[in-house]
Design an enzyme around this catalytic site. Structure first.
Site, PDB file in Angstrom:
ATOM      1  CE  LYS A 180       4.480  -1.909 -13.016  1.00 50.19           C
ATOM      2  NZ  LYS A 180       5.032  -0.823 -13.695  1.00 50.19           N
ATOM      3  CB  CYS A 187      23.701  -1.075  -2.811  1.00 52.28           C
ATOM      4  SG  CYS A 187      24.622  -1.562  -4.246  1.00 52.28           S
ATOM      5  CD  GLU A 241       3.245   1.285 -16.005  1.00 51.57           C
ATOM      6  OE1 GLU A 241       4.233   1.701 -16.643  1.00 51.57           O
ATOM      7  OE2 GLU A 241       3.348   0.759 -14.875  1.00 51.57           O
ATOM      8  CD  GLU A 289       8.435  -3.462 -14.031  1.00 51.52           C
ATOM      9  OE1 GLU A 289       9.571  -3.173 -13.648  1.00 51.52           O
ATOM     10  OE2 GLU A 289       7.491  -2.680 -13.994  1.00 51.52           O
ATOM     11  CD1 TRP A 322      20.131  -5.071  -8.611  1.00 51.86           C
ATOM     12  CD2 TRP A 322      21.250  -3.438  -9.645  1.00 51.86           C
ATOM     13  NE1 TRP A 322      19.732  -5.070  -9.929  1.00 51.86           N
ATOM     14  CE2 TRP A 322      20.404  -4.081 -10.596  1.00 51.86           C
ATOM     15  CE3 TRP A 322      22.030  -2.388 -10.091  1.00 51.86           C
ATOM     16  CZ2 TRP A 322      20.330  -3.693 -11.929  1.00 51.86           C
ATOM     17  CZ3 TRP A 322      21.951  -2.008 -11.420  1.00 51.86           C
ATOM     18  CH2 TRP A 322      21.128  -2.654 -12.314  1.00 51.86           C
ATOM     19  CG  ASN A 326      23.686   2.970  -3.246  1.00 53.47           C
ATOM     20  OD1 ASN A 326      23.867   2.399  -4.321  1.00 53.47           O
ATOM     21  ND2 ASN A 326      22.610   3.703  -3.012  1.00 53.47           N
ATOM     22  N   GLY A 327      26.671   3.376  -4.996  1.00 54.12           N
ATOM     23  CA  GLY A 327      27.024   4.371  -6.018  1.00 54.12           C
ATOM     24  C   GLY A 327      28.095   3.796  -6.927  1.00 54.12           C
ATOM     25  CE  LYS A 383       9.728   1.090  -6.046  1.00 54.26           C
ATOM     26  NZ  LYS A 383       8.596   0.775  -6.924  1.00 54.26           N
ATOM     27  CG  HIS A 398       1.662   2.501 -39.773  1.00 52.59           C
ATOM     28  ND1 HIS A 398       1.549   3.013 -41.052  1.00 52.59           N
ATOM     29  CD2 HIS A 398       0.657   3.055 -39.061  1.00 52.59           C
ATOM     30  CE1 HIS A 398       0.536   3.868 -41.100  1.00 52.59           C
ATOM     31  NE2 HIS A 398      -0.029   3.916 -39.910  1.00 52.59           N
ATOM     32  NE  ARG A 413      18.508   1.656  -1.541  1.00 51.43           N
ATOM     33  CZ  ARG A 413      18.362   2.798  -2.212  1.00 51.43           C
ATOM     34  NH1 ARG A 413      17.161   3.322  -2.341  1.00 51.43           N
ATOM     35  NH2 ARG A 413      19.380   3.403  -2.771  1.00 51.43           N
TER      36      ARG A 413
END
Ligand code: AGP
Length: 613
Positions: A490, A2, A486, A493, A75, A101-102, A608, A509, A27
């Site tokens: 990208k 947050c 990566e 997401e 968040w 926040n937490g 983030k 395989h 955030r």
């Protein structure tokens, strides 16, 4: 997860808080709220959804004659993203509010205890417990009440508290969630989860440490240790980011701006650390003595997400050039497996934010087991940098887009620097090779800068026939396998397309069963040591009518015999390919996501910095 903001000073508080929240929305952005003290009363506004909805609710109150307040952008971790669950949360009296926040891990038992004492709860959040707990201990000393409440709490918190009974001060507490003060003789005192919220007003910041409590007033601040109860003197750090750097600088999205900042980010990360004449690498903050270096017989790299991909690349480099065995762990797995760590193991965390809970937990465990800890990090003064024995900062500047781009290539640059540093100290490479590799690293920023505009245009054209695909495969070999991972991350997401990255040799395989005329495959095929094998894999895909995009070395005309969709890159030293080949993968994800109308900078469900487990 947050964003929290607080202010007390000469300015009207509402605009200051809203501007701060706007800069911290990355955030977390599923709900938001603000509270300020006006005429002795706490005025609170909250809303679900983005900050713009809160601003609409606030309306004319933006010019309220108030000079102290708190704000929060959320968040969700406990309780759905609703107005009732949005911070700030109040006690029963309505005269005390908290933002947080937490995660309060023992909130359930505390909530039951407080309900038994008659407290009425209005939300499903863990945070609200803090407001009622402080109220339970509050007589006429807010700081004492906060200390008593904190003593009962287990978990992580960056906390802001405002009480109508102490109208000239905010109280802040930090434990395991980031919290930074902004100090300014003329502007007053600020509180924030992260630096961008402070930059319009001050560049002088103080990073709070775990179990510290701060009292913020318009004319100054005091900070105390909650362990000793004594005042603590904290260093004031001057941040060299200007507010503009944290703005979009004319780009449509932070993500695109940050991709185009990559040459500068790489240069800033490398500069001053390689002697261009001798190739010698200097890392003054690394915190390792010659004896430490000589003692290292194994390296663990620990990270999450994109940072984990950087770790996978570094494994190839360190083992090849420094001749030290490297294990790479996803942090959330590392912290729960049976670790064989001792003082000869060097553990390196890689983290843009320096606050990722799983990575932080991992290095704490390794540190307890006697390992030396280094962190590769982008945020000065973040928790990991203060807990590690040494740091190699990536000087990428603030990365606002949730999808990490410039921080990633800066992590690669920092990890290659570290590789050269180790190899030179352990004398596993010649001076000539050290100089050659050092100059390749110095030069790669210029290659990226030159190629970016062309690549952006070519890829915007290329995606016309791919942006509506449902699935995507990314494949690469050796150093480029992590770049395939990566590229897939990208794309998934920010565009919400299902994308997977594979080692090219792994296709036969199992994954090759996915190949048909509807399955696009992006293959990284530079003319490096494994080129022929990579081309064989691509031919296997072609034989099954797969739709192929090739990223390869300019002049390699063979690629056009396989597919029309080829993106060429200049030939560089193969060790530099991971940095160079990341760029088209990032641009492809960005172009497809924007074409699909996705929220590129704030993708759904993401934040983030993942500061909770
Ligand atoms: C990157 O695009 C993602 N947003 C995410 O995987 C990120 O890399 C991960 O959460 C680790 O974050 P950190 O580097 O701040 O530790």
């Amino acid at each position: 997860m947050c964003g929290i903001v607080g202010y007390c000073g000469s300015r009207r508080v509402v605009p200051v808080i809203l501007e701060g929240l706007r800069r911290l929305e990355y955030r977390g952005y599923d709900s938001a709220g603000i509270v300020y003290l006006q005429d002795g009363k706490l005025i609170k506004h909250r809303s679900e959804g983005k900050l713009s909805r809160l601003e609409a609710i606030i309306g004319d109150a933006i010019i309220a004659p108030a000079h102290i307040g708190l704000g929060h952008t959320r968040w969700a971790t406990h309780g759905a993203p609703t107005t009732a669950n949005a911070h700030p949360h109040s006690d029963c009296s309505g005269n005390l509010v908290v933002i947080h926040n937490g995660i309060i891990e023992n909130y359930h038992s505390l909530r039951e205890e407080l309900k038994d004492k008659g407290h009425i709860f209005t939300s499903q959040t863990d945070t609200e417990v803090l407001a009622h707990l402080i109220e339970e201990y509050l007589e006429n000393d807010l700081v004492a009440a906060v200390k008593k409440a904190i003593a009962r709490v287990e978990g992580s918190y960056a906390l802001g508290v405002l009480w109508a009974g102490m109208p000239d001060a905010l109280v802040a507490v930090r434990n395991q969630s980031p919290l930074v003060l902004g100090v300014s003789e003329h502007e007053g005192t600020f509180l924030a989860s992260d630096i961008p919220a402070l930059l319009p007003y001050t560049k002088e910041v103080i990073f709070m440490d775990d179990m510290e409590l701060a009292i913020l007033k318009a004319d100054g601040h005091q900070i105390f240790s909650l362990v000793t109860g004594l005042p603590v003197e904290k260093k004031v750090t001057t941040i060299d980011w200007n507010p503009a750097m944290a703005e979009k600088a004319g780009f449509k999205h932070f993500m695109l701006k940050e991709i185009f900042e990559e040459p500068q980010a790489i240069t800033n990360t490398v500069s001053g650390r390689i002697n261009p004449e001798t190739g010698e690498v200097v890392l003054p903050e690394i915190g390792l003595t010659a004896a430490d270096l000589a003692d290292i017989d194994r390296i663990f790299l620990v990270a999450c997400g994109t940072s984990w991909h950087a770790a996978l690349v570094a494994k190839y480099w360190i083992e090849k050039y420094a001749n030290i065995p490297v294990e790479v762990d996803i942090a959330s797995e590392f912290r729960y497996r049976h670790l064989l760590i001792n003082k000869r193991v060097l553990t390196i965390s890689i983290s843009q934010s320096g606050e990722t809970a799983d990575t932080l937990a991992g290095i704490r465990i390794a540190k307890e087991m006697g390992a030396k800890i280094i962190t590769i990090c982008n945020v000065v003064g973040s928790t990991m940098t203060r807990e590690a024995h040494g740091t190699v900062y990536t000087h990428a500047g603030p990365e606002i887009g949730v999808a990490s781009t410039k921080a990633f290539v800066s992590q690669l640059a920092a990890l290659f620097l570290f590789t050269l540093y180790l190899a030179q100290k352990k004398q596993t490479i010649s001076r000539e090779l050290g100089l050659e590799l050092g100059q390749e690293l110095i030069g790669i920023a210029g290659v990226v800068e030159r190629e970016l505009p062309r690549l952006q245009k070519e890829i915007e054209h290329l995606i016309e026939s791919y942006y509506d695909c449902r699935d995507f495969l990314f494949v690469g070999r050796s150093l480029n396998y992590p770049i395939a991972l990566e590229g897939a991350l990208k794309l998934k997401e920010i565009s919400y397309i299902h994308a997977e990255g594979y080692a090219s040799g792994e296709l036969k395989h199992g994954p090759i069963a996915l190949i048909d005329k509807d399955m696009p495959v992006l293959a990284l095929v530079p003319q490096d040591e494994v080129y022929q094998k990579s081309i064989s894999n691509v031919e296997e895909i072609k034989a099954r009518q797969g739709r192929i995009i090739l990223i390869g070395t300019e002049g390699d005309s063979h690629l056009r015999t396989i597919t029309d969709d080829v993106i060429y890159l200049p030939k560089v030293h193969s060790a530099m390919n991971p940095i160079l080949y990341t760029i088209p993968a990032q641009l492809l994800a960005y172009a497809i996501a924007t074409k699909r109308g996705c929220d590129v900078d704030q993708p759904r469900n993401l934040a983030k910095s993942v500061t909770v487990e």
